[in-house]
Design an enzyme around this catalytic site. Structure first.
Site, PDB file in Angstrom:
ATOM      1  N   HIS A   1       0.821  -1.217   0.000  1.00 28.39           N
ATOM      2  CA  HIS A   1       0.000   0.000   0.000  1.00 28.39           C
ATOM      3  C   HIS A   1       0.855   1.267   0.000  1.00 28.39           C
ATOM      4  O   HIS A   1       0.390   2.340  -0.422  1.00 28.39           O
ATOM      5  CB  HIS A   1      -0.931  -0.011   1.222  1.00 28.39           C
ATOM      6  CG  HIS A   1      -2.146   0.842   1.089  1.00 28.39           C
ATOM      7  ND1 HIS A   1      -2.198   1.958   0.283  1.00 28.39           N
ATOM      8  CD2 HIS A   1      -3.374   0.754   1.673  1.00 28.39           C
ATOM      9  CE1 HIS A   1      -3.403   2.518   0.377  1.00 28.39           C
ATOM     10  NE2 HIS A   1      -4.128   1.799   1.205  1.00 28.39           N
TER      11      HIS A   1
ATOM     12  N   ASP B   1      -9.636  -5.157 -19.703  1.00 29.07           N
ATOM     13  CA  ASP B   1      -9.705  -6.227 -20.712  1.00 29.07           C
ATOM     14  C   ASP B   1      -8.296  -6.627 -21.142  1.00 29.07           C
ATOM     15  O   ASP B   1      -7.531  -5.789 -21.632  1.00 29.07           O
ATOM     16  CB  ASP B   1     -10.520  -5.726 -21.914  1.00 29.07           C
ATOM     17  CG  ASP B   1     -10.712  -6.783 -22.993  1.00 29.07           C
ATOM     18  OD1 ASP B   1     -10.232  -7.918 -22.820  1.00 29.07           O
ATOM     19  OD2 ASP B   1     -11.339  -6.455 -24.019  1.00 29.07           O
TER      20      ASP B   1
END
Length: 418
Positions: free
Chosen positions: A168, A346
């Site tokens: 993070h 995608d």
């Protein structure tokens, strides 16, 4: 209820994927106080599920993604580095080019079988510990360790699962979204010269002032010199809490400042840009008053951080107080990631059937953080998933209380205009 799924996953040995070119800079990069604050020294796990690629059934997703990863790391070269400790507990990024962890795996199950799970394809996922064997719970392996672990699991039907976890401190959820979007672009076009959004470091913009000026009370943070608690994976799964009526509760709502605060952060900024407005109430007041009481507290807290000065004050507060952690006891965080449509990314297989945060239990303490994830169910209905981490014996009671609250709150129900 659908039957419990049991399947085998063969996971390969870890590989280190480095930037495709060896000419990436060897340097130390500054992390802002927002990046390396104690409360964000943990990991962000994500997952995408893709159906078979009918147009190119022989295409190998793991090989394709691994090759694209080496290309992306040329632009995101700090991600291939390591965090190091420097003066006064501050972290820096050593852009050493040592690489990120990549694994290839195979599972003897199909996407159709996974979609038959109870409730459809959403967390918690069966066999998660095999779909991302390098998932990291809590505040472990922060320094001197890879900043990204990724696994591609090919399914028996030709579909695949992409799972990964980021440190993070190197990025927030928006930064992860930018990175994975760039990865998908190189998969779709291996000859691409650069990603559509070039990454920008820009952490120096968020340096503290000289001298620091603390303009606001920052009640989300633990007072200086109070101990910060770390938890193991077992702690996350076994934690039990019963609050006293006079206990102080805190509700934190992460706010992304990258688009509306000044000084402006550059396009492609992938570091953490989060503030944590804090609503505070005694536990008995929270339980005894109507839900609009809590809603008003949250609205007031969010309005309180809308000025440019507030972000700078947070940076200075962290600097002066030695990177304090968030309050743990009585604190609950709801992080809205629903607008980050990881499911639309995608790789050549079309949109994901699920894409987003992989599990509850992220954050610095057990059950402290609930991510909100945009999701389309098996019937095509758009909605939001709230990933709540609870002891198993509390799930039914929690579901009952939420339903009771919704049913009794008339202003949440549609009203006729007639």
């Amino acid at each position: 209820m659908a039957p419990q799924l049991n399947f085998r996953v063969h996971v390969g040995r870890p590989e280190l994927v480095r930037p495709e070119t060896t000419s990436t800079p060897r340097e130390f990069k500054y992390l802002s106080n927002i990046d390396d604050q104690t409360g964000l020294r943990n990991h962000l796990p994500f997952v995408h599920f893709y159906p078979p690629n009918r147009s190119s059934p022989l295409q190998h997703p793991a090989l394709m993604i691994k090759e694209a990863l080496a290309k992306v790391l040329v632009y995101y070269y700090p991600v291939a580095g390591r965090l190091r400790n420097s003066d006064d507990g501050k972290l820096v990024v050593d852009c050493c080019g040592e690489g990120v962890v990549f694994r290839e795996a195979n599972a003897d199950i199909t996407i159709a079988q996974l979609r038959k799970m109870d409730g459809g394809l959403k967390p918690p996922f069966p066999m998660w510990d095999r779909l991302l064997v390098d998932d990291i719970w809590g505040s472990y392996l922060i320094t001197d360790s890879p900043l990204l672990h990724m696994q591609v699991t090919r399914l028996g039907c030709g579909g695949f699962i992409l799972a990964y976890t980021f440190n993070h401190c190197i990025c927030d959820a928006y930064g992860a979204y930018l990175f994975i979007t760039a990865l998908s672009e190189f998969c779709l076009d291996p000859n691409l010269k650069a990603p559509s959004t070039l990454p920008s470091w820009g952490r120096e913009i968020l340096k503290p002032r000289t001298p620091p000026i603390i303009s606001y009370p920052h009640s989300e943070y633990n007072p200086p010199h109070h101990p910060t608690i770390t938890f193991t994976q077992t702690d996350f799964k076994q934690q039990r809490t019963l609050m006293k009526p006079n206990s102080v509760t805190r509700f934190l709502i992460p706010v992304d400042t990258r688009f509306q605060y000044k000084p402006s952060l550059p396009k492609g900024y992938y570091g953490s840009a989060l503030l944590f407005p804090c609503a505070i109430s005694k536990a008995d007041e929270l339980v005894g008053k109507p839900i609009r009481y809590a809603v008003n507290l949250i609205s007031e807290a969010k309005r309180g951080v809308m000025g440019d000065e507030h972000r700078t004050s947070v940076i200075d507060f962290i600097e002066v107080n030695g990177r304090p952690g968030f309050y743990i006891d009585g604190t609950y965080v709801v992080s809205d990631m629903s607008r980050l449509r990881f499911d639309n990314i995608d790789f050549g297989w079309g949109p994901a059937l699920f894409g987003g945060v992989a599990r509850a239990g992220t954050g610095p303490a057990p059950g402290m953080l609930t991510p909100l994830v945009g999701h389309k169910d098996e019937e095509g209905v758009e909605g939001v998933l709230a990933l709540v981490s609870l002891p198993l014996e509390s799930v039914d009671r929690f579901r009952m209380e939420v339903r009771k609250e919704i049913d009794s709150t008339t202003w949440l129900k549609p009203r006729s205009a007639l």
